[in-house]
Design a protein around this motif. Structure first.
Motif, PDB file in Angstrom:
ATOM      1  N   THR A 147       1.695  -2.273 -11.283  1.00  0.00           N
ATOM      2  CA  THR A 147       2.385  -2.832  -9.917  1.00  0.00           C
ATOM      3  C   THR A 147       1.727  -2.424  -8.703  1.00  0.00           C
ATOM      4  O   THR A 147       1.561  -1.193  -8.360  1.00  0.00           O
ATOM      5  N   PRO A 148       1.331  -3.430  -7.977  1.00  0.00           N
ATOM      6  CA  PRO A 148       0.590  -2.814  -6.799  1.00  0.00           C
ATOM      7  C   PRO A 148       1.894  -2.307  -5.691  1.00  0.00           C
ATOM      8  O   PRO A 148       2.674  -2.557  -5.625  1.00  0.00           O
ATOM      9  N   ILE A 149       1.299  -1.002  -5.013  1.00  0.00           N
ATOM     10  CA  ILE A 149       2.148  -0.283  -4.251  1.00  0.00           C
ATOM     11  C   ILE A 149       1.928  -0.849  -2.717  1.00  0.00           C
ATOM     12  O   ILE A 149       0.781  -0.924  -2.305  1.00  0.00           O
ATOM     13  N   GLU A 150       3.070  -1.116  -1.942  1.00  0.00           N
ATOM     14  CA  GLU A 150       2.731  -1.694  -0.555  1.00  0.00           C
ATOM     15  C   GLU A 150       3.035  -0.366   0.406  1.00  0.00           C
ATOM     16  O   GLU A 150       3.851   0.469   0.168  1.00  0.00           O
ATOM     17  N   LEU A 151       1.959  -0.086   1.016  1.00  0.00           N
ATOM     18  CA  LEU A 151       1.538   1.227   1.859  1.00  0.00           C
ATOM     19  C   LEU A 151       2.748   0.889   3.077  1.00  0.00           C
ATOM     20  O   LEU A 151       3.477   1.867   3.576  1.00  0.00           O
ATOM     21  N   GLU A 152       2.843  -0.495   3.653  1.00  0.00           N
ATOM     22  CA  GLU A 152       3.715  -0.463   4.859  1.00  0.00           C
ATOM     23  C   GLU A 152       4.336  -1.854   4.572  1.00  0.00           C
ATOM     24  O   GLU A 152       3.485  -3.000   4.691  1.00  0.00           O
ATOM     25  N   LYS A 153       5.530  -1.801   4.531  1.00  0.00           N
ATOM     26  CA  LYS A 153       6.078  -3.233   4.458  1.00  0.00           C
ATOM     27  C   LYS A 153       6.286  -3.962   5.545  1.00  0.00           C
ATOM     28  O   LYS A 153       6.384  -5.131   5.597  1.00  0.00           O
ATOM     29  N   GLU A 178      17.903   4.944  13.101  1.00  0.00           N
ATOM     30  CA  GLU A 178      17.136   5.277  11.985  1.00  0.00           C
ATOM     31  C   GLU A 178      18.124   4.851  10.715  1.00  0.00           C
ATOM     32  O   GLU A 178      19.259   5.299  10.735  1.00  0.00           O
ATOM     33  N   VAL A 179      17.363   4.262   9.901  1.00  0.00           N
ATOM     34  CA  VAL A 179      18.073   3.653   8.622  1.00  0.00           C
ATOM     35  C   VAL A 179      17.152   3.622   7.615  1.00  0.00           C
ATOM     36  O   VAL A 179      15.864   3.880   7.587  1.00  0.00           O
ATOM     37  N   SER A 180      17.692   3.367   6.335  1.00  0.00           N
ATOM     38  CA  SER A 180      16.804   3.459   5.065  1.00  0.00           C
ATOM     39  C   SER A 180      16.192   2.202   5.188  1.00  0.00           C
ATOM     40  O   SER A 180      16.644   1.130   5.458  1.00  0.00           O
ATOM     41  N   GLN A 201      10.506  -0.680  14.531  1.00  0.00           N
ATOM     42  CA  GLN A 201       9.791  -0.054  15.471  1.00  0.00           C
ATOM     43  C   GLN A 201       8.790   0.896  14.968  1.00  0.00           C
ATOM     44  O   GLN A 201       7.463   0.760  15.319  1.00  0.00           O
ATOM     45  N   SER A 202       9.214   1.875  13.755  1.00  0.00           N
ATOM     46  CA  SER A 202       8.240   2.632  13.001  1.00  0.00           C
ATOM     47  C   SER A 202       8.814   2.985  11.747  1.00  0.00           C
ATOM     48  O   SER A 202      10.070   3.095  11.788  1.00  0.00           O
ATOM     49  N   SER A 203       7.973   3.767  10.936  1.00  0.00           N
ATOM     50  CA  SER A 203       8.461   4.415   9.759  1.00  0.00           C
ATOM     51  C   SER A 203       8.551   5.656  10.125  1.00  0.00           C
ATOM     52  O   SER A 203       8.019   6.290  10.983  1.00  0.00           O
ATOM     53  N   LYS A 204       9.717   6.310   9.197  1.00  0.00           N
ATOM     54  CA  LYS A 204       9.809   7.867   9.581  1.00  0.00           C
ATOM     55  C   LYS A 204       9.856   8.280   8.187  1.00  0.00           C
ATOM     56  O   LYS A 204      10.810   8.286   7.407  1.00  0.00           O
ATOM     57  N   GLY A 205       8.725   8.877   7.681  1.00  0.00           N
ATOM     58  CA  GLY A 205       8.772   9.154   6.137  1.00  0.00           C
ATOM     59  C   GLY A 205       8.571   7.944   5.294  1.00  0.00           C
ATOM     60  O   GLY A 205       8.203   6.963   5.739  1.00  0.00           O
TER      61      GLY A 205
END
Length: 165
Positions: free
Chosen positions: A106-112, A156-158, A134-138
């Motif tokens: 299964t291909p892995i999405e690096l940045e959704k 900050e959300v999941s 805005q941006s990824s955090k972890g």
């Protein structure tokens, strides 16, 4: 009778134990998963053991000495309850192999999401409200901009709570 046994390894020495046990002509299974980690500011794919400090070894305990396995570099001990070795069902090993091979295909999405992309929250107190990514955090968290009461608020959300709009 050959059976799968659970072997406890030294921390971060699963691969070393695997190699040394294979040199003794034993069948060894070390389930690994591919993860995306940030190393020196760059996202890279790394393989990590699914079960930290544990590997599976197939052998006949009446023909192969458990003491030899316990003396192998990287191994702490074979897992047992009293004098009985912990056996692992063949079906479990096959199931793990099948699941992990499916996951690797299964291909892995690096940045959704991209910065500035409109997103919508799917759960929580702000469900169904539109926001701006805005941006990824972890690996699992994101910072979004939410317009509330005429002010832009940073939250900050999941990432699991977000969908593209």
């Amino acid at each position: 009778m050959e059976a799968w046994h659970l072997v406890y390894t030294k921390p971060k020495e699963e691969e070393r134990a695997k190699v040394n046990l294979e040199r003794q002509q034993l069948e060894v299974y070390l389930p690994v998963i591919e993860k995306t980690k940030t190393v020196k500011g760059k996202k890279t794919q790394v393989n990590e053991p699914l079960f930290t400090s544990y590997i599976f070894v197939r052998f006949d305990s009446s023909l192969f000495s458990v003491a030899t396995i316990n003396a192998t570099r990287g191994v702490v001990k074979t897992v047992s309850y009293g004098s009985r070795l912990q056996l692992v069902a063949d079906e479990l090993i096959e199931h793990l192999k099948q699941r992990l091979s499916q996951q690797q295909n299964t291909p892995i999405e690096l940045e959704k999401f991209a910065q500035g992309e409109k997103v919508m929250l799917t759960e929580g107190p702000f469900a169904y409200l539109e926001a701006v990514f805005q941006s990824s955090k972890g690996e699992d968290r994101a910072i979004i901009l939410l317009n509330m009461l005429g002010k832009t608020q940073s939250l900050e959300v999941s990432k699991k709570q977000l969908i593209s709009k």
